[in-house]
Design a protein around this motif. Structure first.
Motif, mmCIF file in Angstrom:
data_model
loop_
_atom_site.group_PDB
_atom_site.id
_atom_site.type_symbol
_atom_site.label_atom_id
_atom_site.label_comp_id
_atom_site.label_asym_id
_atom_site.label_seq_id
_atom_site.Cartn_x
_atom_site.Cartn_y
_atom_site.Cartn_z
ATOM 1 N N SER A 220 -3.430 -8.637 1.865
ATOM 2 C CA SER A 220 -4.484 -8.846 2.863
ATOM 3 C C SER A 220 -5.844 -8.470 2.300
ATOM 4 N N GLU A 221 -5.876 -7.448 1.481
ATOM 5 C CA GLU A 221 -7.098 -7.003 0.805
ATOM 6 C C GLU A 221 -7.578 -8.074 -0.166
ATOM 7 N N SER B 151 -10.113 -5.699 4.076
ATOM 8 C CA SER B 151 -9.378 -6.477 5.076
ATOM 9 C C SER B 151 -9.682 -5.991 6.491
ATOM 10 N N THR B 152 -10.185 -4.752 6.610
ATOM 11 C CA THR B 152 -10.496 -4.204 7.934
ATOM 12 C C THR B 152 -11.940 -3.726 8.075
ATOM 13 N N TRP B 153 -12.677 -3.621 6.954
ATOM 14 C CA TRP B 153 -14.089 -3.218 7.023
ATOM 15 C C TRP B 153 -14.881 -3.909 5.929
ATOM 16 N N GLN B 154 -16.020 -4.480 6.340
ATOM 17 C CA GLN B 154 -16.978 -5.067 5.405
ATOM 18 C C GLN B 154 -18.377 -4.660 5.839
ATOM 19 N N ALA C 190 -9.102 -11.018 1.711
ATOM 20 C CA ALA C 190 -10.444 -10.700 2.219
ATOM 21 C C ALA C 190 -11.465 -10.728 1.089
ATOM 22 N N GLU D 248 -8.155 5.477 -0.399
ATOM 23 C CA GLU D 248 -7.691 4.141 -0.767
ATOM 24 C C GLU D 248 -7.226 4.132 -2.221
ATOM 25 N N GLN E 103 0.831 -1.203 0.000
ATOM 26 C CA GLN E 103 0.000 0.000 0.000
ATOM 27 C C GLN E 103 0.864 1.250 0.000
ATOM 28 N N GLN F 48 -11.240 2.583 4.778
ATOM 29 C CA GLN F 48 -10.752 1.220 4.972
ATOM 30 C C GLN F 48 -11.037 0.315 3.771
ATOM 31 N N ASP F 49 -10.152 -0.654 3.568
ATOM 32 C CA ASP F 49 -10.385 -1.652 2.528
ATOM 33 C C ASP F 49 -11.039 -2.884 3.179
ATOM 34 N N LYS G 199 -16.978 3.283 7.949
ATOM 35 C CA LYS G 199 -16.099 2.669 6.949
ATOM 36 C C LYS G 199 -14.866 3.531 6.710
#
Length: 225
Positions: A211-212, A180-183, A215, A137, A64, A177-178, A174
């Motif tokens: 990580s993205e 991997s940390t927010w859905q 996820a 992002e 990133q 965040q991508d 949100k």
């Protein structure tokens, strides 16, 4: 039986909680006024599972980038789309049900179902237009090298599933965040969310972190089609 709309005289957090409860009750009891059913319109260009999988596999995995130099002003929005209607107003009309606008194109009434959390709102002020792939992002994923014109096009993209009307509190939680940390809190929408995120990054040539990608793959695996 008529359900009184969530009133603007209550704090937004309270209105959010009440709306979620009423939406759930309406789904099970047939109450009129608050519906858990989505509007007929949806963001365009959501791909099939197979297409999204192919696009995910084609995306470049990279570390990133930095947010150094980032500013929302570098992604001009909302811009005029047609007549007096800007991008936000276009999405409110597209994603809402029975939306009425005034001569300035501002929504004066309607109903908006937020697929992120299952809540339904009757005031446009309770609805944010989310950039599915947040601007910051995008900046960290390659948009830092774009021209301002290209960033403007990205921030106002109505041809892909990059913009969607959702509950303001949820959009704010949100942030940038991508996945991997927010859905989305509503787990049943995560399949669709992953397909939207993937195709936006693919079409705009943005990178993603490992990580993205993991996820997104997990979310995509929940899709039936």
């Amino acid at each position: 039986m008529r359900v009184t709309p969530v009133s603007a005289r209550f704090p937004r957090a309270t209105r959010h909680a009440v709306a979620v409860v009423l939406a759930a009750l309406a789904a099970g009891t047939g109450l009129v006024g608050v519906s858990a059913q989505p509007a007929s319109a949806a963001p365009p260009g959501i791909p099939s599972k197979a297409t999204a999988q192919s696009q995910l596999s084609a995306l470049t995995v990279a570390a990133q980038g930095s947010t150094s130099g980032y500013s929302r002003d570098l992604f001009p929005h909302w811009i005029t789309i047609s007549g007096s209607c800007n991008t936000r107003e276009q999405v409110l009309k597209r994603d809402g049900t029975s939306v009425v606008v005034n001569s300035s194109c501002a929504a004066t009434s309607g109903r908006w179902y937020s697929p992120y959390d299952g809540a339904t709102w009757t005031a446009a002020s309770d609805v944010d237009i989310d950039h599915v792939v947040p601007l910051a992002e995008a900046w960290r994923s390659g948009a830092n090298s774009w021209t301002t014109s290209r960033r403007q096009s990205f921030a106002n993209d109505l041809t892909r599933p990059q913009l969607i009307a959702v509950t303001d509190n949820v959009n704010q939680s949100k942030g940038d965040q991508d996945p991997s940390t927010w859905q989305p809190p509503l787990s049943s929408y995560r399949c669709t969310y992953s397909k939207m995120w993937i195709t936006v990054k693919y079409n705009w040539g943005l990178t993603l972190q490992s990580s993205e990608k993991s996820a997104l793959q997990s979310m995509l695996n929940t899709c039936s089609s």
